[in-house]
Structures are given as C-alpha cells and as structure tokens.
Design a protein around this motif. Sequence first.
Motif, mmCIF file in Angstrom:
data_model
loop_
_atom_site.group_PDB
_atom_site.id
_atom_site.type_symbol
_atom_site.label_atom_id
_atom_site.label_comp_id
_atom_site.label_asym_id
_atom_site.label_seq_id
_atom_site.Cartn_x
_atom_site.Cartn_y
_atom_site.Cartn_z
ATOM 1 N N PRO A 193 0.975 -31.453 36.975
ATOM 2 C CA PRO A 193 2.322 -31.292 36.423
ATOM 3 C C PRO A 193 3.304 -30.846 37.497
ATOM 4 O O PRO A 193 2.928 -30.179 38.460
ATOM 5 N N GLU B 11 10.039 -26.619 30.793
ATOM 6 C CA GLU B 11 9.752 -25.517 29.881
ATOM 7 C C GLU B 11 9.292 -24.297 30.660
ATOM 8 O O GLU B 11 8.410 -24.403 31.511
ATOM 9 N N GLU C 23 7.356 -29.194 34.040
ATOM 10 C CA GLU C 23 7.947 -30.369 33.401
ATOM 11 C C GLU C 23 6.931 -30.921 32.409
ATOM 12 O O GLU C 23 5.796 -31.241 32.767
ATOM 13 N N TYR C 24 7.338 -31.011 31.156
ATOM 14 C CA TYR C 24 6.461 -31.489 30.093
ATOM 15 C C TYR C 24 7.280 -32.399 29.193
ATOM 16 O O TYR C 24 8.310 -31.975 28.652
ATOM 17 N N LYS C 25 6.855 -33.654 29.080
ATOM 18 C CA LYS C 25 7.570 -34.651 28.278
ATOM 19 C C LYS C 25 9.043 -34.738 28.687
ATOM 20 O O LYS C 25 9.941 -34.719 27.857
ATOM 21 N N HIS C 26 9.274 -34.794 29.990
ATOM 22 C CA HIS C 26 10.606 -34.954 30.584
ATOM 23 C C HIS C 26 11.547 -33.786 30.302
ATOM 24 O O HIS C 26 12.761 -33.927 30.389
ATOM 25 N N LYS C 27 10.981 -32.641 29.966
ATOM 26 C CA LYS C 27 11.771 -31.424 29.794
ATOM 27 C C LYS C 27 11.129 -30.325 30.626
ATOM 28 O O LYS C 27 9.916 -30.308 30.807
ATOM 29 N N TRP D 122 -4.524 -26.798 31.283
ATOM 30 C CA TRP D 122 -4.031 -28.110 31.687
ATOM 31 C C TRP D 122 -4.422 -28.397 33.140
ATOM 32 O O TRP D 122 -4.904 -29.465 33.477
#
Length: 103
Positions: free
Chosen positions: A21, A45, A39-43, A9
């Motif tokens: 990111p 991880e 942070e990935y898709k507002h979460k 990424w």
Amino acid sequence: MQKRQLDKWIHGFHKASYKTPKVFVIGCSDLSQYQIAVEYKHKVEPIKVDEEPIHFDSLERVKEELVRLGIDKAYLRLHNAYDEFGNEGNQRYSDEELCLAIH
C-alpha cells in the motif's frame, strides 16, 4: 484504518501481483505533529488506534514506527494551510519520498 488492520495487510499472505500500500506521512505547515495514512480505494485514510488517529511529534519517530511496521517506502505529504484560498484546481499539498533507511 486501524493500525492492526494495516499490520495484517502488510504481513498477510499475498499473491505474486501484490503491491504494498502507498503510505503517507501527513504534515501541515501550521502543525507540529505528523500522522500516518494509507491509500485505500483511492482515498487516504489515517491510521488509528481505538478510533483515534496516531500522532507523532517528529519525523524521526514516524520513520521508526514505519520501519517497525515493515514499511520500506513512504511519502511525506505536506499541506499548506496558508494556501486555502489559492487557485481552484491546484493541489494544496506536495508529496516527497521519505528515506526510511536505518543508519
């Protein structure tokens, strides 16, 4: 998210509108280890190797790993385990920008 996915990424081909990111170093007041998360898709991880979250024994080791990954900005997210019964709606963590400069 797997560590190899994060690496692809960060180092893959990007459009001009690409934003790196948001990376967090997760710590807790009752633990002596740190984790890296993204942070990935507002979460948020955790970064894993073979389905196991990566743990570091010191902030210096985390910083070294972030620099190796090519990350130039990260945030230290500290959770307060002793405030689990605090007021509803209050954040149970605080974020602080980490300096990743190599001396």
